[in-house]
Write a protein that holds these residues in place. Structure first.
Motif, mmCIF file in Angstrom:
data_model
loop_
_atom_site.group_PDB
_atom_site.id
_atom_site.type_symbol
_atom_site.label_atom_id
_atom_site.label_comp_id
_atom_site.label_asym_id
_atom_site.label_seq_id
_atom_site.Cartn_x
_atom_site.Cartn_y
_atom_site.Cartn_z
ATOM 1 N N LYS A 8 0.853 -1.189 0.000
ATOM 2 C CA LYS A 8 0.000 0.000 0.000
ATOM 3 C C LYS A 8 0.886 1.234 0.000
ATOM 4 N N ILE A 46 1.296 -3.173 -9.175
ATOM 5 C CA ILE A 46 0.174 -2.263 -9.465
ATOM 6 C C ILE A 46 0.684 -0.928 -9.992
ATOM 7 N N ALA A 47 1.776 -0.434 -9.426
ATOM 8 C CA ALA A 47 2.323 0.839 -9.909
ATOM 9 C C ALA A 47 2.826 0.684 -11.346
ATOM 10 N N GLN A 80 1.739 -1.496 -13.575
ATOM 11 C CA GLN A 80 0.543 -1.566 -14.439
ATOM 12 C C GLN A 80 -0.036 -0.185 -14.664
ATOM 13 N N GLY A 81 -0.092 0.591 -13.594
ATOM 14 C CA GLY A 81 -0.672 1.930 -13.689
ATOM 15 C C GLY A 81 0.079 2.786 -14.695
ATOM 16 N N GLN A 82 1.397 2.665 -14.678
ATOM 17 C CA GLN A 82 2.176 3.432 -15.650
ATOM 18 C C GLN A 82 1.892 2.954 -17.057
#
Ligand code: FES
Ligand code: FES
Lengths: 165, 769
Positions: free
Chosen positions: B20, B655-656, B658-660
């Motif tokens: 998180k 997740i970071a 993927q977000g990029q």
């Protein structure tokens, strides 16, 4: 011409002296010191400045402070509960990576909050439509959709538990 | 090489997990501080007067009325500011840059260039004062396209540079024997490609705030990716030692490369604050982010390649011209990187490349995600699709066959590690169900005969780090506090990508503590180690390696301290999740806090681990698979599905990452279909400098994205093999869409954006033939 305007921001009453042409956005940021609401364009194109006025989402850059006189204004600063607990949307945005640079986030959170208020179980299409006035340039929106879906789910469960209790 | 010894454990406790991101809490509560949120007592508002002519000499500026206007505190023109020629792009001197800017000049080179600046007690007054400044221009002939600019006899925009409106000497790369290669070809493809002027359109308009203290020290808050470069260039131009300039950046609302430059408003803000002895904040309007921000370089490219019937590429001949706009900024870097990149992606022994960058009287192009490569790979990948069509083979197969990999030399001159590109293509073919989809019945549905589906694949590779163009260095300091908590000090900026989280994960993993015990101090040039800036997809790769080295040293320090305290040999100690264990003696433990804290006769420990890392270069790879729907009635293209498959080495925060990737796809869809900041090529005026007329994909336009992250080709030069990801996702999506449109309607487009008008015109032309 300056005027004294009473704004009820996140439940607190603020008397601010503003020029008539002052936008609600500038008033919140510069006079009330609530800088959580962001200015991405100042002409109503980006949604970064979305706040709720009497429960309705508005672009604060397009509303004059005098128009909001006596009305209930809700901003991102009011999302957390009095005890400091994060709103389920805030928590979901953190968990799902829905906030990258974070500049669009306050506006999107307020829009999403209104969306879930009206429609606790939105379809994907309804979420997309609900956010169509909010630009996010970092996330590709995918994670934002995930976060809103997940928060909606959590809020429905909490509501159900409350009802059963 | 100062890389830590490889970690042989294959079980990671923290990296590779989507912990998180506690740094985000400030963003979701509105508490995070962006520069425009700051308002020191007595603050003034700065504004810039912008030229309304494209090319002119300034005969005279009269500021007397503005100065006399109540509430105006200072007005600056070119007569009042230091006249020091500087690089707009404050890259370290190891890079090729062009010194071609003054803070304010007596000449104007594009419509929108600043000619004067005002500080006043309110934004409105500052704005009104701008109208009171009178400028007398002697207009000069202007050029608005590279074609005009390189014509013999064209008006010269600068008197620096190699001449003829070139920003730098042409970049020429030759390898093998191109003529022989063409002679060996079974067929030759040749085409012209071009692209518009997409802008990063980060959500936070550029903003800075300057304040001078009594000792003549400048404190400067700014939304920048390169705080130390801004410090260096401000100091140089203003004639100060660097310790008299303190640059601060906390949260920033995106940058995508463009917030690497040191902008005109940053100098002016500092000088207005100096002139008024009051803090001054200067914030761009959205319109100014277009006019005075930075765009990608518009380009024209000619590409000719020879192919054998077995799909081998025998020769590649390419000429590209980038449009730099009125100043050099990143033009040299973009030209070098973009041109060199065309040696690669698809294997070819015989190449001849010529890259040029040209000044025009238009807004400045700069650094933007995919730096020069978006342009060249668009052409290479589309032409590969054309070759596949000509050969009657599956384009994914042809691309896989020619994909560079281990055994090949990268554009930087380094050997490529692993077969990342092949792996991406293979995963996409299977995961996207590529073969089955492409062989679907293509006959139009009689009830919707104007709807056509198409499938396309695009590929790319991109370096983590700007090396060897820039000799880079990552730095980190890890401090172990007396209660066992850890502070990581880094100069890396947080654009929103999650870089600080990834760095904290790396520190926690290497040090053997809980992720939650690590906090990050960043964004203050007085307090953190020097940093080159957050760009070139290198933060996790470069600063991550430095953080790992620093954490490794801190780890040793903690164990030595514990060893001395507990009188156990250091080799027998093991640090896991913040607890020191003695091997072979279960139950005998000491927390880091216990080891660090004071005890009778022993003061608290002072453990600092310092890490410096100078990388070589590693390459990440991607293949994007897309499905589009083309409406032949309206010309509208909708991207329905995307499967981006990326090889990033070791992924630190899935997740970071993927977000990029998803964000890059959004920008790439924009580039390819709708985004273009249009300059009228008859007079240099901006035609769509606003978010309504500059069309970006919004929530309703986004496709389903099914991101796949592979760890196919870890590169030993990054932490645990991690490579960069930031720029990659914007590169392959463009050709993938162009190829899919061709698949849907049989029309080949070689430019971006591909607009509905283009599609309708092309279909009409085909009908007319
Ligand atoms: S700042 Fe209000 S909509 Fe953009
Ligand atoms: S997170 Fe950066 S604009 Fe949305």
């Amino acid at each position: 011409m300056k005027q004294i305007v009473e704004l009820i921001i996140n439940g607190d009453s603020h008397d601010v002296i503003v020029e008539e042409h002052r936008s609600l956005l500038d008033t919140l940021r510069e006079e009330a010191g609530l800088t959580g609401t962001k200015k991405g364009c100042d002409v109503g194109d980006c949604g970064a400045c979305t706040v709720l006025v009497d429960g309705q989402p508005v672009n604060a850059c397009l509303m004059l402070a005098v128009e909001a006189s006596g009305k209930r204004v809700e901003t991102v600063e009011g999302l957390q509960s009095a005890s400091g607990a994060l709103h389920p949307l805030q928590d979901a945005f953190m968990r799902h990576g829905a906030s990258q640079c974070g500049f669009c986030t306050p506006g999107i959170l307020m829009m999403a909050r209104q969306l879930l208020e009206e429609n606790p179980d939105p379809t994907d299409e309804e979420i997309r439509f609900g956010l169509s006035g909010n630009i996010c340039r970092c996330t590709g929106y995918t994670k934002i959709f995930d976060a809103i879906r997940s928060a909606a789910q959590e809020m429905r469960t909490t509501r159900e538990t409350e009802v059963t209790l | 090489m100062n890389m830590p010894t490889p970690n042989l454990k294959n079980e990671f406790r923290i990296i590779g997990k989507s912990v998180k991101r506690e740094d985000v809490i400030e963003k979701v509560t509105g508490a995070g501080s962006y520069v425009s949120d700051l308002k020191p007592v007595g603050m003034l508002y700065g504004k810039i007067k912008r030229a309304d002519v494209a090319h002119a000499r300034i005969r005279r500026i009269d500021v007397s009325k503005a100065l006399a206007y109540p509430g105006v505190k200072a007005v600056l023109t070119h007569e009042d500011v230091p006249r020091v020629l500087h690089y707009g792009s404050p890259h370290p001197r190891s890079a090729s840059c062009t010194k071609d800017q003054f803070i304010l000049d007596n000449k104007v080179r594009f419509i929108g260039e600043g000619v004067a600046a005002v500080a006043a007690i309110s934004e409105e007054i500052a704005d009104e004062a701008l109208d009171l400044i009178e400028v007398d221009y002697e207009e000069l002939p202007a050029v608005f396209t590279p074609e005009e600019a390189i014509r013999p006899g064209a008006p010269l925009i600068h008197d620096v540079g190699p001449g003829g409106n070139l920003v730098l000497e042409p970049v020429r790369v030759e390898r093998g024997d191109v003529e022989k290669g063409f002679a060996e070809a079974d067929f030759v493809l040749e085409g012209e490609f071009s692209g518009g002027r997409p802008v990063p359109a980060y959500m936070e308009p550029n903003v800075c705030l300057a304040d001078w203290d009594g000792s003549n020290k400048l404190t400067f808050w700014t939304s920048t990716q390169t705080a130390f470069m801004v410090r260096g260039i401000l100091a140089e131009v203003l004639g100060l030692p660097v310790n008299k300039v303190r640059v601060l950046v906390d949260h920033m609302g995106g940058g995508f490369g463009a917030k690497q430059d040191c902008f005109q408003h940053e100098f002016l803000c500092a000088l207005l604050a100096k002139a008024t002895r009051r803090p001054v904040r200067m914030e761009f309007t959205r319109r100014e982010t277009f006019i005075a921000g930075r765009s990608r370089h518009p380009f024209k490219l000619w590409l000719k390649q020879g192919f054998r019937n077995d799909g081998t590429i025998t020769a590649r001949d390419m000429k590209i011209v980038y449009d730099s706009g009125a100043y050099g900024s990143h033009g040299p870097g973009v030209t070098i990187v973009g041109t060199n990149s065309a040696t690669s992606l698809y294997r070819c022994e015989n190449v001849r490349l010529d890259g040029r960058c040209v000044y025009t009287n238009t807004p400045i192009a700069g650094a933007f995600r995919g730096y020069g490569v978006v342009q060249t790979y668009y052409a290479l990948d589309i032409q590969m699709d054309e070759a596949a069509e000509r050969l009657g083979v599956d384009p994914a197969d042809l691309k896989r066959k020619n994909a560079v990999g281990e055994g090949d030399i990268a554009p930087s001159g380094h050997p490529i590690v692993g077969r990342g590109l092949e792996a991406c293509i293979e995963h996409g073919i299977a995961g996207f169900d590529w073969k089955a989809r492409r062989s679907l019945d293509r006959r139009p549905d009689p009830s919707r005969p104007h709807i056509r589906k198409g499938w396309g694949v695009g590929c790319e590779m991109h370096g983590s780090s700007a090396y060897p163009g820039i000799k880079e260095q990552g730095n980190a300091v890890v401090k172990v506090n007396e209660d066992g908590s850890i502070t990581l000090m880094t100069g890396a900026a947080g654009l929103g990508t999650g870089a600080h989280t990834a760095l904290a994960q790396i520190v926690a993993e290497e040090l053997g503590v809980l992720f939650e015990s690590v906090s990050v101090v960043h964004g203050d040039t007085d307090a953190v180690p020097w940093d080159i800036g957050a760009f070139a997809s290198h933060t996790t790769y470069l600063v991550g390696s430095a953080a790992r080295i620093a954490a490794g040293k801190a780890h040793s320090g903690v164990l030595e301290r514990a060893s001395a305290k507990a009188n156990v040999p250091v080799e027998e100690l093991m640090l896991v999740d913040g607890v020191i264990h003695v091997t072979g003696q279960p139950g005998l433990t000491m927390t880091v806090a216990e080891a660090m804290g004071p005890s009778k006769g022993i003061p608290a420990a002072n453990i600092l681990g310092k890490g410096t890392y100078e990388p070589t270069k590693s390459y990440s790879f991607a293949a994007h698979f897309v499905e589009v729907t083309v409406d032949t009635g309206t010309g509208l293209v909708q991207v329905d599905r995307v499967m981006p498959v990326h090889d990033v080495g070791k992924v630190i925060h899935p997740i970071a990452a993927q977000g990029q990737i998803e964000g890059g796809i959004q920008q790439g869809i924009g580039h390819t279909l709708t985004e273009d900041y249009v300059i009228d090529t008859t007079n240099g005026r901006s035609l769509n400098a606003g978010l309504v007329d500059y069309k970006m994909p919004l929530s309703m336009d986004m496709p389903e994205i099914d991101t796949v992250i592979l760890e196919a080709a870890p590169d030993p030069s990054g932490p645990w093999g991690a490579k960069g990801v930031g720029e990659d996702p914007i590169i392959a999506i463009g050709p993938a869409i162009a190829n899919a449109i061709h698949d849907a309607i049989g029309v080949r487009f070689r430019h971006y954006p591909i607009t509905p008008e283009d599609i309708l015109n092309a279909l009409k032309q085909r009908e007319d033939q």
